[in-house]
Design a protein around this motif. Structure first.
Motif, PDB file in Angstrom:
ATOM      1  N   THR A 117      32.667  45.993 -21.260  1.00  0.00           N
ATOM      2  CA  THR A 117      32.001  45.697 -22.716  1.00  0.00           C
ATOM      3  C   THR A 117      31.822  47.147 -23.344  1.00  0.00           C
ATOM      4  N   ARG A 118      32.060  48.311 -22.656  1.00  0.00           N
ATOM      5  CA  ARG A 118      31.292  49.332 -22.882  1.00  0.00           C
ATOM      6  C   ARG A 118      32.465  50.557 -22.054  1.00  0.00           C
ATOM      7  N   GLY A 119      32.037  51.788 -22.510  1.00  0.00           N
ATOM      8  CA  GLY A 119      33.035  52.687 -22.674  1.00  0.00           C
ATOM      9  C   GLY A 119      32.736  53.695 -21.339  1.00  0.00           C
ATOM     10  N   PHE A 120      33.804  54.301 -20.596  1.00  0.00           N
ATOM     11  CA  PHE A 120      32.744  55.294 -19.782  1.00  0.00           C
ATOM     12  C   PHE A 120      34.185  57.043 -20.134  1.00  0.00           C
ATOM     13  N   ASP A 121      32.766  57.580 -19.925  1.00  0.00           N
ATOM     14  CA  ASP A 121      33.623  59.075 -20.077  1.00  0.00           C
ATOM     15  C   ASP A 121      34.425  59.382 -19.213  1.00  0.00           C
ATOM     16  N   LYS A 122      34.252  59.150 -17.777  1.00  0.00           N
ATOM     17  CA  LYS A 122      35.485  59.542 -16.237  1.00  0.00           C
ATOM     18  C   LYS A 122      35.518  58.527 -15.643  1.00  0.00           C
ATOM     19  N   VAL A 123      36.234  58.414 -15.000  1.00  0.00           N
ATOM     20  CA  VAL A 123      36.011  58.010 -13.785  1.00  0.00           C
ATOM     21  C   VAL A 123      36.796  58.321 -12.320  1.00  0.00           C
TER      22      VAL A 123
END
Ligand code: F3S
Length: 387
Positions: A347-353
């Motif tokens: 439901t949300r985005g991430f800049d990095k994993v």
């Protein structure tokens, strides 16, 4: 079964197995001791997949054999808002259908932890990492099946005798020698990604020192992701008599420079950036892995700001490991049951994993275009938690 004596769904299931067997030149069908169903995520299969399952499982055939099932697209523990809850009704319809025919509601990709396969036992498993572990570590015999075929095997108890069910097809063609010991999951993952890309047939793997199950399962999952390997014969691990050997075998030596080059090609540096997802538990963490993690994070105060630390584990553990889960949650780690990011929708985005899994690196960077860093569990915990 084929004639319809046991009803239309069983006849349809048998038709599917016979057809696949004919195409692959199988001489006969065989009984299987354990089916593991894959491809049950509503996020992946949607309404068409659900309708096919309803047709195949129609008015109630029962599973004929011990049957487990892969993760779903929602957190079945219900505590995490990261996964898209709009998929919940569709996923629950799938789960209800499977459970109504006798599938064990374990929702995990490590079925070998729940029932250890025997050497030379025939299985019908979907889920690439589980297939690789079953063949390579336990010496069981299974091809990597798609979801519909695993369901067909569950309700008939049979599969076709072809591919990795036949001893003569379990013969390594490449000798992969690694001079160094496999130190951690990051190194195991890199080696797996490299083997998946570079070796196009069954490898025989030799390495220095010993590696634990956590490392081996990361290696096998990574090779199965980048190269579809269902069997890697591992020196000293794969049970004797479950594979053949030929005198002439191509040799490949892997050293640090090869792994370094693989790392540079696949991974971003292990650093925090913007809103970061730290994800471990692919393949799902077993009880031993969870205990190891609890001991490790007990030395830290909590997860840093701007980091979402996620662990995924089997749904079959739900309600039975609360002491350990409480420790993880008290440190700010989110624990999700019966799901994983690859088969779900966020439901949300991430800049990095950040991850210790080569399989996650492969899927999230290559297929989803995310920026992903590979590191060992120890290094990831060091970066994302504060003392
Ligand atoms: Fe399991 Fe999901 Fe990884 S199904 S192997 S945790 S991609």
């Amino acid at each position: 079964m084929l004639s319809g004596y046991y009803g239309e769904p069983v006849a349809l299931a048998m038709k599917i197995i016979v057809k696949v067997g004919e195409v692959l030149g199988a001489e006969k069908l065989i009984k299987v001791g354990h089916v593991h169903i894959s491809g049950v995520s509503y996020s992946n299969i949607g309404e068409p997949g659900l309708r096919f399952m309803e047709k195949l499982l129609g008015p109630g055939p029962e599973v004929k054999v011990y049957t487990t099932v892969n993760p779903t697209c929602i957190d079945l523990g219900g505590g995490i808002d990261l996964f898209d809850k709009s998929l919940l009704p569709g996923q629950l319809r799938i789960n209800k259908l499977l459970e109504s025919i006798g599938v064990k509601p374990v929702y995990t990709c490590i079925p070998y932890v729940l029932r250890k396969p025997c050497p030379r036992e025939h299985l019908a498993w979907g889920e690439s990492n589980a297939v690789a572990v079953a063949n390579s570590i336990y010496g069981a015999y299974t091809n990597r099946e798609g979801g519909p075929l695993t369901i067909a095997s569950a309700i008939t108890g049979r599969t076709y005798y072809s591919g990795l069910h036949v001893l003569g097809n379990r013969v390594p063609r490449y000798m992969v020698s690694v001079e160094e010991p496999i130190l951690d999951e990051a190194m195991a993952s890199l080696l797996g990604l490299y083997i998946g890309e570079a070796v196009k047939d069954i490898p025989y793997l030799r390495y220095g020192g010993v590696a634990g199950l956590l490392q081996l399962k990361e290696l096998l999952a990574s090779a199965a992701a980048s190269g579809s390997h269902g069997l890697i014969v591992i020196d000293g691990i794969t049970p004797q008599g479950t594979y053949g050997m030929e005198e002439r075998i191509e040799k490949l030596v892997v050293d640090w420079s090869v792994l370094r080059e693989t790392y540079d090609r696949w991974s971003e540096p292990l650093e925090l950036e913007g809103y970061t997802l730290a994800y471990i538990g692919c393949p799902h963490y077993s009880l031993n892995d969870i205990v190891h993690l609890v001991k490790m994070v007990s030395r830290y105060r909590r997860v840093r700001d701007n980091v979402f630390f996620l662990l995924t584990i089997p749904y079959s553990y739900y309600g039975s490991l609360d002491g350990y889960i409480d420790v993880l949650r008290s440190r700010g780690i989110h624990v999700a049951y019966g799901t994983c990011p690859i088969v779900s929708r966020f439901t949300r985005g991430f800049d990095k994993v950040l991850t210790n899994s080569g399989k996650v690196l492969f899927y999230l960077s290559r297929l989803h275009g995310l920026r992903v860093s590979l590191g060992s569990l120890k290094d990831i915990v060091e970066v994302v938690m504060e003392k």
